[in-house]
Design a protein around this motif. Structure first.
Motif, PDB file in Angstrom:
ATOM      1  N   THR B  68     -24.117  15.596  32.068  1.00 32.07           N
ATOM      2  CA  THR B  68     -24.766  15.560  30.855  1.00 32.07           C
ATOM      3  C   THR B  68     -25.041  16.998  30.275  1.00 32.07           C
ATOM      4  O   THR B  68     -25.119  17.761  31.254  1.00 32.07           O
ATOM      5  CB  THR B  68     -26.041  14.849  30.887  1.00 32.07           C
ATOM      6  N   ASN B  69     -25.422  17.081  29.214  1.00 32.87           N
ATOM      7  CA  ASN B  69     -26.007  18.262  28.511  1.00 32.87           C
ATOM      8  C   ASN B  69     -25.087  19.567  28.823  1.00 32.87           C
ATOM      9  O   ASN B  69     -25.582  20.550  29.213  1.00 32.87           O
ATOM     10  CB  ASN B  69     -27.357  18.520  28.898  1.00 32.87           C
ATOM     11  N   VAL B  70     -23.968  19.446  28.432  1.00 32.98           N
ATOM     12  CA  VAL B  70     -22.936  20.625  28.359  1.00 32.98           C
ATOM     13  C   VAL B  70     -23.048  21.214  26.980  1.00 32.98           C
ATOM     14  O   VAL B  70     -22.310  20.631  26.237  1.00 32.98           O
ATOM     15  CB  VAL B  70     -21.464  20.172  28.886  1.00 32.98           C
ATOM     16  N   PHE B  71     -23.694  22.366  26.834  1.00 34.48           N
ATOM     17  CA  PHE B  71     -23.876  22.878  25.530  1.00 34.48           C
ATOM     18  C   PHE B  71     -23.476  24.234  25.439  1.00 34.48           C
ATOM     19  O   PHE B  71     -23.114  24.998  26.620  1.00 34.48           O
ATOM     20  CB  PHE B  71     -25.565  23.097  25.264  1.00 34.48           C
ATOM     21  N   ARG B  72     -23.049  24.793  24.266  1.00 36.13           N
ATOM     22  CA  ARG B  72     -22.577  26.024  23.977  1.00 36.13           C
ATOM     23  C   ARG B  72     -23.724  26.725  23.308  1.00 36.13           C
ATOM     24  O   ARG B  72     -24.297  26.295  22.599  1.00 36.13           O
ATOM     25  CB  ARG B  72     -21.320  25.856  23.099  1.00 36.13           C
TER      26      ARG B  72
END
Lengths: 495, 107
Positions: B68-72
């Motif tokens: 979860t929460n794979v952000f750029r």
């Protein structure tokens, strides 16, 4: 010609129910799912990449700041924040979305079940928020053809700079019990959201640039029926004034439909700013026609409770608290404050004061001079090409005696016409007050020579007569003479 | 493993296939509908057999990776030049994609 029922008559028979869907473009540096810039007004197709163009093999990556902004908006609207939610594909074919789907959220919005309060004429209305979800903007189409509208266009030109810019869609539950104030409540809600979003610093919320867009849903039901009527969804109502006008128009139009014994068609309608009417668009598609399904290229968003609490603790003061604080600091009366808020000038006045103007001077320029001009142009105060700093500078020039109010208005003309900063306009238009004795002396001598009778009265001690000579000097110098210094020079010469 | 029987899948109707084709902007004639509808029904039945092995302890999954929460980071990265972006466009005008007259409506 569409049949309309007089607004008051419509209200006598029907109860309006409102629903508002607001799309906010976030002020992030980059798009929702790729690193392309979001700067407004760039040359066509210069802020695009394989992801936002939907090219095969490209993969989306979620913008962290956009997620954070979505959570902060949800919290400011007293929403629950989802512990776990996903993006979904909304499938449709239209050239403004080159992927043939819009990445959005469907049954798992990041924020839901909130509320906020808006004020109209001193009355408070509670607005329940159904949801706020993350999605992406579409590209911009220009229709080329004889009519300029979609129908009859020969072909369309598409610029994808806007495709993929982060959007938050904020949806209210039906707003009931607003009666004749429904259009005013709709407007007040959008103005309230704008202030709230501006306070959060998540968007520049410029309606005229499309960074805040509103769909107005409205239905009527017979008074006392306790049911909701069939609603229409009027799309892209993009100014506060239009939100109010569109809601009012739909009340009159739907009342006429219902009174004729027909039923309202559930449909999308288009708002026409120029003529102030709505016209039928397409019939509303069923949600299932969009064939939503979880976006397989993105993993779920699961904001930790620690993160949410941290963001909650850092929220700015709510608009109501802020208004009360500013009113006290500025010493505005309730009426002055209401007018300022109603004109959407709160932030502008605040920034003008921060730039050095007194509260009353800031209010005076924005609510009289500039509000009049915005009204004449059918636009919003924020859309006028003048900054709070420029307004404060003009007031400073008045305060130090370089300008009087009349000259200041001409400086406003110049700044709004794009002639540059106030000082540049004063210089190029030669607007500064003349207090130089050499320049004034000639005009004073001329005025004395032209009015020997008045001059004699002054010599005889009737100083009040000096006003006539001051007037003559002012006329000669196109209003730019320093009246106080002119008076002194006259009295010196005629002592 | 608890025994689970799949619900029999309704054979997709000809009308449903027509509607889906319509949404997908695919123009199917009657003969094609007659030909494709039964084929789609077979595919649906085959996929439905997954529910025979997916017991209650297997949650519906939309993504095979348990992340979860794979952000750029919100940092601008160079994209394509307009020339590159428009290279595959059948028609270009004013540095924009020229597309046929649009039927239907904006979203």
């Amino acid at each position: 010609m569409t049949d309309l029922v007089d607004y008051d008559e419509a209200l006598a028979a029907y109860d309006p129910a409102l629903g508002l869907e607001v799309h906010v473009e976030l002020g992030t540096a980059t798009k929702m799912f790729c690193g392309c810039s979001t700067v407004f007004g760039a040359e066509p197709n210069t802020q695009v990449c394989p992801t936002c163009l939907g090219l095969p093999g490209s993969m989306p990556a979620v913008n962290a700041v956009a997620v954070e902004s979505a959570i902060r908006i949800g919290l400011a609207l007293n929403c629950e924040i989802a512990e776990w939610c996903r993006f979904a594909r909304k499938n449709y074919f239209y050239p403004d979305m080159p992927k043939n789907f819009q990445t959005s959220q469907y049954d798992e919005p990041i924020a839901f079940d909130g509320w906020t309060e808006v004020e109209v004429d001193g009355e408070t209305f509670r607005v329940e928020i159904e949801r706020a979800h993350m999605e992406e903007d579409t590209g911009k189409s220009t229709h080329v053809g004889t009519s300029g509208r979609i129908h009859g266009a020969d072909y369309s030109l598409v610029d994808y700079n806007r495709a993929g810019i982060p959007l938050i869609e904020i949806v209210t539950k039906p707003i009931l019990g607003t009666r004749e104030k429904a259009p005013a409540v709709a407007r007040a809600y959008v103005a309230h959201l704008r202030d709230l979003l501006l306070g959060l610093g998540v968007s520049d919320v410029r309606m005229e640039q499309g960074s805040l867009r509103c769909d107005v849903n409205l239905s009527l039901s017979p008074i006392g029926s306790g049911t909701l009527g069939t609603r229409t969804e009027t799309k892209n109502v993009n100014s506060l004034r239009s939100v109010e006008r569109a809601a009012r128009y739909e009340v009159s139009r739907q009342a006429a439909v219902l009174r004729s014994g027909a039923s309202v068609t559930q449909e999308t309608r288009h708002w026409h700013e120029d003529t102030g009417v709505t016209t039928s668009g397409r019939e509303k598609s069923d949600a299932e026609d969009y064939r939503y399904f979880p976006e397989p290229d993105l993993v779920p968003v699961a904001p930790s409770r620690e993160w949410v609490d941290e963001l909650r603790a850092e929220l700015p003061e709510p608009p109501r608290v802020r208004r009360a604080r500013l009113q006290e600091a500025w010493g505005f009366s309730d009426l002055e404050m209401r007018d300022t808020v109603g004109a959407g000038a709160l932030g502008l006045v605040e920034q003008t004061i921060a730039a050095g103007a007194t509260p009353q001077a800031a209010r005076k320029w924005w609510l009289s001079e500039l509000a009049r001009r915005a009204n004449e142009q059918g636009t919003e105060l924020t859309a006028l090409p003048i900054t709070p700093e420029q307004v404060a500078r003009i007031q400073a020039l008045v305060d130090d005696g370089s300008l009087n109010d009349k000259l200041a208005r001409q400086v406003f003309d110049g700044v709004l016409a794009g002639e540059g900063d106030p000082d540049a306009v004063v210089a190029s238009r030669g607007l500064a007050i003349v207090s130089d004795d050499d320049a004034l002396g000639d005009a004073v001598d001329q005025a004395i020579a032209d009015n020997p009778d008045v001059a004699q009265k002054i010599r005889d001690g009737k100083h009040a007569a000096a006003g006539a000579l001051i007037g003559a000097v002012m006329k000669q110098m196109r209003g730019q003479a320093d009246a106080g210094r002119v008076r002194e020079l006259i009295l010196e010469r005629l002592a | 493993m608890p025994e689970r029987r799949s619900e029999p899948v309704d054979v997709i109707s000809r009308e449903q296939v027509r509607h889906l084709a319509d949404l997908a902007r695919i123009d199917l004639d009657d003969a094609e509908l007659d030909h494709l509808a039964p084929q789609l029904a077979v595919i649906l039945e085959s996929v439905a057999s997954i529910s025979e092995v997916a017991a209650d302890d297997v949650p519906p999954t939309s993504h095979p990776v348990p992340l979860t929460n794979v952000f750029r980071e919100d940092v601008v990265r160079p994209g394509l030049t307009p020339e590159q972006a428009l290279a595959g466009a059948p028609a270009v005008e004013d540095q924009k994609f020229a597309v046929p007259r649009i039927l239907g409506d904006e979203q």
